[in-house]
Design a protein around this motif. Structure first.
Motif, PDB file in Angstrom:
ATOM      1  N   LEU A 104       0.923  -1.116  -0.244  1.00 35.31           N
ATOM      2  CA  LEU A 104       0.042  -0.048  -0.061  1.00 35.31           C
ATOM      3  C   LEU A 104       0.862   1.102  -0.094  1.00 35.31           C
ATOM      4  N   TYR A 121      -8.509   1.625   7.931  1.00 35.55           N
ATOM      5  CA  TYR A 121      -8.335   1.285   6.573  1.00 35.55           C
ATOM      6  C   TYR A 121      -6.920   0.568   6.532  1.00 35.55           C
ATOM      7  N   SER A 125      -6.140  -3.285   5.678  1.00 37.79           N
ATOM      8  CA  SER A 125      -6.035  -3.201   4.387  1.00 37.79           C
ATOM      9  C   SER A 125      -5.425  -4.832   3.732  1.00 37.79           C
ATOM     10  N   ILE A 307      -2.898   0.420  -4.052  1.00 45.18           N
ATOM     11  CA  ILE A 307      -2.662  -0.878  -3.505  1.00 45.18           C
ATOM     12  C   ILE A 307      -2.407  -1.916  -4.623  1.00 45.18           C
TER      13      ILE A 307
END
Length: 315
Positions: A104, A121, A125, A307
């Motif tokens: 990410l 998040y 993730s 990502i």
């Protein structure tokens, strides 16, 4: 008739200005801000097509044709340059994968008011590594993030908090470097191991292109430093330039990097997929970026995060 002639004259003036801007974008005159114009080149091509249509409607057809030629050059040059960057990916296509991981990369904005959602998040993730820029608002969430990412580089207590590298795996030979004097300490280099394969992780945050030529000088210094690193590596961050700008194209070729399967628009967020790709991920063989997506929600930032799924090709 007089009104028509006046309209044609005004539109021709716009065409001459556009021609001058296009020359400034593509001819290196050593002027500050040229890198910014290069990043806008594709959008300039689209605008030129709109100008050509107006000229055609105003019955200035030969002038419309010249503007179309300018638009074709602007867009064609972008496509040629990006296609040239992609040639290296073919050598790794279809080969067996030895290991896979997720990365990410996100400029989250220093003034982010949605930092709680942002921390949630990042923690959820599923990324093995997270490169975060303008990370100041995340200081108060380090305990939450460390439960998922026990290894952290950057944002030391009492120090600046721009560039942050988070990892689920141990990091070795960690260095925080400066690419220039405008914004120091905005490059992190670390080594890790995935599936028995050693690789280098590099996070970078380059200065905006309207800070004179600071961003261009930083990109050149980054290119030299990456060229001195041997073996597979992953580079990600906020480069503040499109991939067809000279600074990024020189970086890709000068450091033997492979682009992702596509360049995702990340700024400004209001334009969504019609924006400019200024946040990037690159790899060096035998690492290849297999898939990459821009996050659908900026989570309070003025950039969209990226990502990606990466793989190490079996040798």
């Amino acid at each position: 008739m007089a009104i028509g002639a006046e309209i044609r004259g005004v539109l021709t003036g716009f065409g001459l200005v556009a021609a001058g801007v296009l020359v400034l974008a593509r001819v290196d005159l050593g002027l500050p801000g040229q890198s910014l114009l290069q990043s806008l080149q594709l959008h300039m091509g689209v605008a030129l097509l709109g100008l050509a249509l107006l000229l055609a409607l105003a019955r200035a057809r030969w002038r419309a044709g010249l503007v179309v030629a300018m638009a074709v050059f602007a867009g064609g040059h972008v496509m040629w340059r990006v296609a040239d960057q992609y040639e290296g990916r073919g050598a790794l296509a279809g080969l067996e994968r030895a290991a896979q991981f997720t990365l990410l990369s996100f400029n989250v904005l220093n003034s982010n008011d949605r930092h709680e959602e942002l921390a949630d998040y990042i923690a959820g993730s599923g990324a093995d590594f997270a490169f975060i820029m303008e990370a100041g608002r995340l200081r108060q969430h380090f305990e939450q993030l460390e439960a998922v990412y026990p290894y952290r580089v950057g944002c030391e207590q009492g120090g600046p908090c721009d560039l942050l590298m988070l990892s689920k795996l141990p990091l070795e030979n960690v260095e925080i470097r400066s690419l220039g004097n405008t914004h120091p300490n905005r490059m992190i280099v670390a080594q890790t191991e995935i599936g028995g394969e050693a690789l280098t992780l590099v996070a970078a945050h380059l200065t905006k292109p309207y800070f004179d030529d600071a961003g261009l000088f930083e990109a050149r210094r980054l290119t030299r430093q990456l060229a001195a690193i041997e073996g597979p590596l992953v580079l990600a961050g906020d480069f503040n330039s499109a991939p067809w700008a000279d600074a990024i194209d020189d970086l890709v070729h000068g450091a033997a990097l492979l682009p992702p399967p596509r360049y995702n628009a990340t700024w400004p967020t209001e334009l969504g997929p019609l924006g400019i790709p200024i946040d990037h991920m690159f790899s060096r063989a035998p690492i290849i970026i297999e898939d990459i997506e821009a996050l659908p929600d900026p989570l309070g930032s003025n950039h969209l995060g990226l990502i990606a799924q990466l793989a190490i090709v079996a040798e």
